[in-house]
Write a protein that holds these residues in place. Structure first.
Motif, PDB file in Angstrom:
ATOM      1  N   LEU A 116       0.839  -1.204   0.000  1.00  0.00           N
ATOM      2  CA  LEU A 116       0.000   0.000   0.000  1.00  0.00           C
ATOM      3  C   LEU A 116       0.873   1.251   0.000  1.00  0.00           C
ATOM      4  CD1 LEU A 116      -2.802   1.267   0.106  1.00  0.00           C
ATOM      5  CD2 LEU A 116      -2.714   1.094   2.612  1.00  0.00           C
ATOM      6  N   THR A 117       1.950   1.217   0.763  1.00  0.00           N
ATOM      7  CA  THR A 117       2.872   2.361   0.779  1.00  0.00           C
ATOM      8  C   THR A 117       3.401   2.640  -0.629  1.00  0.00           C
ATOM      9  OG1 THR A 117       3.542   1.860   3.052  1.00  0.00           O
ATOM     10  CG2 THR A 117       4.987   3.290   1.779  1.00  0.00           C
ATOM     11  N   ALA A 118       3.783   1.586  -1.332  1.00  0.00           N
ATOM     12  CA  ALA A 118       4.311   1.753  -2.686  1.00  0.00           C
ATOM     13  C   ALA A 118       3.289   2.407  -3.610  1.00  0.00           C
ATOM     14  CB  ALA A 118       4.749   0.401  -3.248  1.00  0.00           C
ATOM     15  N   ARG A 119       2.015   2.117  -3.406  1.00  0.00           N
ATOM     16  CA  ARG A 119       0.971   2.731  -4.245  1.00  0.00           C
ATOM     17  C   ARG A 119       0.867   4.228  -3.952  1.00  0.00           C
ATOM     18  NH1 ARG A 119      -4.513  -0.382  -3.726  1.00  0.00           N
ATOM     19  NH2 ARG A 119      -5.029   1.004  -5.483  1.00  0.00           N
ATOM     20  N   PHE A 120       0.965   4.595  -2.677  1.00  0.00           N
ATOM     21  CA  PHE A 120       0.944   6.020  -2.334  1.00  0.00           C
ATOM     22  C   PHE A 120       2.180   6.731  -2.885  1.00  0.00           C
ATOM     23  CE2 PHE A 120      -2.457   5.051   0.623  1.00  0.00           C
ATOM     24  CZ  PHE A 120      -3.164   6.241   0.698  1.00  0.00           C
ATOM     25  N   VAL A 121       3.334   6.086  -2.766  1.00  0.00           N
ATOM     26  CA  VAL A 121       4.575   6.679  -3.277  1.00  0.00           C
ATOM     27  C   VAL A 121       4.468   6.890  -4.781  1.00  0.00           C
ATOM     28  CG1 VAL A 121       7.035   6.263  -3.631  1.00  0.00           C
ATOM     29  CG2 VAL A 121       6.009   5.803  -1.400  1.00  0.00           C
ATOM     30  N   GLU A 122       3.929   5.923  -5.480  1.00  0.00           N
ATOM     31  CA  GLU A 122       3.762   6.048  -6.933  1.00  0.00           C
ATOM     32  C   GLU A 122       2.802   7.185  -7.269  1.00  0.00           C
ATOM     33  OE1 GLU A 122       4.117   5.406 -10.984  1.00  0.00           O
ATOM     34  OE2 GLU A 122       5.351   4.599  -9.339  1.00  0.00           O
ATOM     35  N   VAL A 245      -6.163  11.447   4.174  1.00  0.00           N
ATOM     36  CA  VAL A 245      -5.495  11.318   2.871  1.00  0.00           C
ATOM     37  C   VAL A 245      -5.810   9.944   2.274  1.00  0.00           C
ATOM     38  CG1 VAL A 245      -3.295  11.350   1.667  1.00  0.00           C
ATOM     39  CG2 VAL A 245      -3.654  12.831   3.652  1.00  0.00           C
ATOM     40  N   THR A 246      -6.199   9.926   0.994  1.00  0.00           N
ATOM     41  CA  THR A 246      -6.489   8.682   0.289  1.00  0.00           C
ATOM     42  C   THR A 246      -5.684   8.628  -1.005  1.00  0.00           C
ATOM     43  OG1 THR A 246      -8.314   9.582  -1.021  1.00  0.00           O
ATOM     44  CG2 THR A 246      -8.852   8.752   1.187  1.00  0.00           C
ATOM     45  N   LEU A 247      -5.704   7.475  -1.659  1.00  0.00           N
ATOM     46  CA  LEU A 247      -5.010   7.336  -2.932  1.00  0.00           C
ATOM     47  C   LEU A 247      -5.594   8.262  -3.992  1.00  0.00           C
ATOM     48  CD1 LEU A 247      -4.428   3.480  -3.109  1.00  0.00           C
ATOM     49  CD2 LEU A 247      -2.652   5.232  -3.242  1.00  0.00           C
ATOM     50  N   SER A 248      -6.868   8.581  -3.870  1.00  0.00           N
ATOM     51  CA  SER A 248      -7.490   9.450  -4.869  1.00  0.00           C
ATOM     52  C   SER A 248      -7.203  10.925  -4.622  1.00  0.00           C
ATOM     53  CB  SER A 248      -9.003   9.221  -4.892  1.00  0.00           C
ATOM     54  OG  SER A 248      -9.590   9.548  -3.648  1.00  0.00           O
ATOM     55  N   THR A 249      -6.764  11.288  -3.412  1.00  0.00           N
ATOM     56  CA  THR A 249      -6.508  12.699  -3.103  1.00  0.00           C
ATOM     57  C   THR A 249      -5.033  13.023  -2.925  1.00  0.00           C
ATOM     58  OG1 THR A 249      -6.743  12.361  -0.693  1.00  0.00           O
ATOM     59  CG2 THR A 249      -8.741  12.907  -1.954  1.00  0.00           C
ATOM     60  N   VAL A 250      -4.185  12.027  -2.728  1.00  0.00           N
ATOM     61  CA  VAL A 250      -2.804  12.296  -2.337  1.00  0.00           C
ATOM     62  C   VAL A 250      -2.017  13.005  -3.437  1.00  0.00           C
ATOM     63  CG1 VAL A 250      -1.843  10.063  -3.089  1.00  0.00           C
ATOM     64  CG2 VAL A 250      -0.800  11.298  -1.163  1.00  0.00           C
TER      65      VAL A 250
END
Length: 280
Positions: A116-122, A245-250
């Motif tokens: 999940l961290t990698a998805r946020f970093v990307e 914070v979410t993947l759609s807003t980050v």
């Protein structure tokens, strides 16, 4: 922090094993499996992700049976595809069966955190923002979970209450305001103790700036206010965005120019990565 010594890992692993083995050990395995049977199994990824928790899994097997071996084929932090063989395990079938669930209980959730961290970093790639975790961790597993964040490409916030002064909204309220809280913090902390303060408005940001804290946390700011804060500070103080914070807003948050984005979900809401032991 991408390495944990056994002196840190062992109490965690021993507690997990004691919980699982109980008072009588693995009665199913003891009742059904020949104690002399030797096997070779493989640890396999059944879904994609980032590998984490291999050190805890390896120690789990060693504590059950020092003669059993876990030979990694992939390092921690490796990008996994479904079907990848992560490690080869050899030893007595009884030993592997007794260790199996505890090993997977470390590997699955920790790999989930790294993934999940990698998805946020990307999602913030191309900006200067760094993704960081929080103290919203499972009791007793913080060191392992924060290591998993690092393996996923994120950074670590403080490890505990003694790492840094972090003045949150309840501290501000109880102290009588930003100015009083920061005045007391500056008087208390030595020159090596960082000070971060959480603000929830641009007005509170103005109150905090004269104290030159190490970092200012912009809590639940709108995108417009985040941009205004970045312009106002102009690099003089590290800025951290937080709150829902979410993947759609980050990505939009990162584009405002903040330095860090803290995401509690990395450690409290990451889905487990599917891994399993199969016959070699």
């Amino acid at each position: 922090m991408t390495y944990l010594p056994d002196v840190v890992l062992e109490p965690i692993v021993r507690l997990a094993l004691a919980e699982d083995l109980g008072r009588a050990g693995d009665v199913t395995t003891l009742a059904t499996i020949d104690p002399d049977l030797e096997v070779q199994w493989v640890l396999r990824a059944r879904s994609a992700g980032i590998l984490a928790g291999l050190d805890a899994a390896s120690l789990t097997l060693r504590l059950i049976d020092p003669s059993a071996t876990l030979m990694p084929r992939l390092p921690e932090g490796a990008v996994l595809a479904a079907g990848d063989v992560i490690a080869t395990l050899s030893g007595k079938a009884q030993s592997l069966l007794m260790a199996e669930r505890v090993m997977l209980n470390f590997l699955g959730p920790l790999s989930g955190i790294a993934s999940l961290t990698a998805r946020f970093v990307e999602a913030v790639k191309g900006t200067n923002a760094k993704i960081t975790c929080t103290r919203k961790t499972t009791p007793g597993l913080r060191a392992l979970q924060k290591k998993a964040v690092r393996l996923g490409g994120g950074s670590n916030h403080r490890f505990g209450l003694d790492d840094a002064i972090l003045i949150k909204d309840n501290h501000v309220s109880a102290a009588g305001g930003i100015i009083r809280a920061l005045t007391r913090a500056k008087a208390y902390g030595g020159h090596l103790l960082p000070i971060e303060v959480e603000v929830d408005s641009l007005q509170q940001l103005e109150e905090a700036l004269p104290f030159a804290p190490t970092c200012i946390m912009l809590d639940n700011f709108s995108l417009e206010d985040l941009k205004a804060a970045v312009v106002r500070v102009a690099g003089a103080v590290t800025l951290e965005a937080s709150g829902g914070v979410t993947l759609s807003t980050v990505g939009e948050i990162a584009a405002t120019g903040v330095d860090y984005i803290s995401v509690g979900a990395l450690t409290h809401s990451a889905p487990c990565t599917d891994l399993g032991l199969d016959e070699g």
